[in-house]
Design a protein around this motif. Sequence first.
Motif, PDB file in Angstrom:
ATOM      1  N   ARG A  46       0.856  -1.178   0.000  1.00 44.66           N
ATOM      2  CA  ARG A  46       0.000   0.000   0.000  1.00 44.66           C
ATOM      3  C   ARG A  46       0.899   1.237   0.000  1.00 44.66           C
ATOM      4  NH1 ARG A  46      -0.581   2.006   5.333  1.00 44.66           N
ATOM      5  NH2 ARG A  46       0.497   0.735   6.871  1.00 44.66           N
ATOM      6  N   HIS A  47       0.296   2.360  -0.274  1.00 45.82           N
ATOM      7  CA  HIS A  47       1.052   3.599  -0.332  1.00 45.82           C
ATOM      8  C   HIS A  47       0.493   4.546   0.728  1.00 45.82           C
ATOM      9  CE1 HIS A  47       2.881   1.982  -3.857  1.00 45.82           C
ATOM     10  NE2 HIS A  47       1.744   1.957  -4.519  1.00 45.82           N
ATOM     11  N   PRO A  48       1.082   4.535   1.931  1.00 47.81           N
ATOM     12  CA  PRO A  48       0.565   5.370   3.011  1.00 47.81           C
ATOM     13  C   PRO A  48       0.691   6.846   2.705  1.00 47.81           C
ATOM     14  CG  PRO A  48       2.676   4.422   3.621  1.00 47.81           C
ATOM     15  CD  PRO A  48       2.256   3.755   2.342  1.00 47.81           C
ATOM     16  N   SER A  49      -0.092   7.626   3.419  1.00 47.82           N
ATOM     17  CA  SER A  49      -0.091   9.070   3.219  1.00 47.82           C
ATOM     18  C   SER A  49       1.247   9.685   3.636  1.00 47.82           C
ATOM     19  CB  SER A  49      -1.223   9.689   4.045  1.00 47.82           C
ATOM     20  OG  SER A  49      -1.112  11.095   4.058  1.00 47.82           O
TER      21      SER A  49
ATOM     22  N   LEU B  99      14.401   2.204  -4.559  1.00 43.10           N
ATOM     23  CA  LEU B  99      14.562   2.334  -3.121  1.00 43.10           C
ATOM     24  C   LEU B  99      16.040   2.382  -2.741  1.00 43.10           C
ATOM     25  CD1 LEU B  99      12.575   2.628  -0.816  1.00 43.10           C
ATOM     26  CD2 LEU B  99      12.759   0.165  -0.407  1.00 43.10           C
ATOM     27  N   GLY B 100      16.850   1.586  -3.410  1.00 42.09           N
ATOM     28  CA  GLY B 100      18.281   1.600  -3.141  1.00 42.09           C
ATOM     29  C   GLY B 100      18.902   2.945  -3.456  1.00 42.09           C
ATOM     30  N   VAL B 101      18.537   3.484  -4.610  1.00 41.71           N
ATOM     31  CA  VAL B 101      19.055   4.801  -4.987  1.00 41.71           C
ATOM     32  C   VAL B 101      18.555   5.870  -4.023  1.00 41.71           C
ATOM     33  CG1 VAL B 101      18.979   6.583  -6.764  1.00 41.71           C
ATOM     34  CG2 VAL B 101      19.328   4.193  -7.414  1.00 41.71           C
ATOM     35  N   TRP B 102      17.313   5.729  -3.582  1.00 42.16           N
ATOM     36  CA  TRP B 102      16.730   6.697  -2.655  1.00 42.16           C
ATOM     37  C   TRP B 102      17.501   6.709  -1.333  1.00 42.16           C
ATOM     38  CZ3 TRP B 102      12.288   8.702  -5.105  1.00 42.16           C
ATOM     39  CH2 TRP B 102      11.679   9.777  -4.447  1.00 42.16           C
TER      40      TRP B 102
ATOM     41  N   ALA C  83       9.018  12.524   0.394  1.00 44.15           N
ATOM     42  CA  ALA C  83       9.169  12.594  -1.059  1.00 44.15           C
ATOM     43  C   ALA C  83       8.903  11.230  -1.704  1.00 44.15           C
ATOM     44  CB  ALA C  83      10.574  13.075  -1.412  1.00 44.15           C
ATOM     45  N   HIS C  84       9.374  10.170  -1.063  1.00 44.69           N
ATOM     46  CA  HIS C  84       9.166   8.835  -1.628  1.00 44.69           C
ATOM     47  C   HIS C  84       7.687   8.454  -1.627  1.00 44.69           C
ATOM     48  CE1 HIS C  84       9.362   4.412  -1.980  1.00 44.69           C
ATOM     49  NE2 HIS C  84      10.467   4.648  -2.671  1.00 44.69           N
ATOM     50  N   ARG C  85       6.989   8.789  -0.563  1.00 46.89           N
ATOM     51  CA  ARG C  85       5.557   8.473  -0.506  1.00 46.89           C
ATOM     52  C   ARG C  85       4.771   9.269  -1.536  1.00 46.89           C
ATOM     53  NH1 ARG C  85       3.857   7.588   5.885  1.00 46.89           N
ATOM     54  NH2 ARG C  85       5.174   5.741   6.207  1.00 46.89           N
TER      55      ARG C  85
ATOM     56  N   GLU D 283       5.438   7.601  -4.895  1.00 48.49           N
ATOM     57  CA  GLU D 283       4.729   6.333  -5.052  1.00 48.49           C
ATOM     58  C   GLU D 283       3.244   6.548  -5.322  1.00 48.49           C
ATOM     59  OE1 GLU D 283       5.601   3.928  -1.576  1.00 48.49           O
ATOM     60  OE2 GLU D 283       6.925   2.677  -2.796  1.00 48.49           O
ATOM     61  N   ARG D 284       2.634   7.463  -4.591  1.00 52.41           N
ATOM     62  CA  ARG D 284       1.206   7.715  -4.779  1.00 52.41           C
ATOM     63  C   ARG D 284       0.931   8.289  -6.170  1.00 52.41           C
ATOM     64  NH1 ARG D 284      -1.837   8.063   0.108  1.00 52.41           N
ATOM     65  NH2 ARG D 284      -3.104   9.765  -0.690  1.00 52.41           N
ATOM     66  N   ARG D 285       1.788   9.190  -6.632  1.00 52.34           N
ATOM     67  CA  ARG D 285       1.586   9.773  -7.971  1.00 52.34           C
ATOM     68  C   ARG D 285       1.831   8.726  -9.055  1.00 52.34           C
ATOM     69  NH1 ARG D 285       4.385  15.811  -7.585  1.00 52.34           N
ATOM     70  NH2 ARG D 285       2.805  16.732  -6.180  1.00 52.34           N
TER      71      ARG D 285
END
Length: 239
Positions: free
Chosen positions: A20-23, A109-112, A225-227, A230-232
């Motif tokens: 899931r993609h939390p807020s 995720l690794g790059v992040w 920023a990651h969330r 992911e949501r977009r």
Amino acid sequence: MTSSERRAAPTPRPLGSSSRHPSPRAPLAVFLGCAVPAVVLTVLVTAGWAPLLRLDRSVADTLHTTAVGAPGWTHLNRILTDWVWDPWTMRTVLAVTVVLLLRRGAWLLGVWVAATSLLGTALQQGLKAAVDRDRPVWPDPVDSAHYQAFPSGHALSVTVAGGLLLWLLHRHAPRPARWWAAVAVVAVSMAGVGFTRVFLGVHWLSDVVGGWLFGATVVAAAVTAHRVYERRRTAGRAA
């Protein structure tokens, strides 16, 4: 109760996955809650606010007196700060984590994680150069350190590494016992490294607090920023 009635144990998700993609609201709140006091503290340190300087001096004097009179305890603190909680130890842990993520196919995720670690280091060095605060000076030092004092690089590095590892673990949906054990390890590491830096006389208390705040700010910004990304991305695929 029959076996068919028993509730199946949840299957852990692979490292780096998320069902899931939390807020982004929660990490954004953490970002604001850490960034604002971090900026205020930086202003106070730069301006030489007398009450803060008196507190720093009082804490430093008390701990230094103890360190000088307890060489065994001081040696233990040097081991902890130079090896266990050293910034290069934290960077090595994150580098291994990045390699594991890349090997499992979690490239983004690794790059992040790698980029967040580099951002933390850059912010640390930039602030040290900009604030240009002197470290405590003692006639009988028990340890030494290089570069400027604010913020503490040790405190910032441990906070960034610990925060990123907790974020990755949370995405893996750990059992509550495992999650709280990890939180405890990170909390003890943050408090421990902060204590060692002031105890050994190489940082002021406000340097350590600044390291914690800026480290948490960096991690919260990265998670937010990651969330959002992911949501977009999910919304774009559904459109």
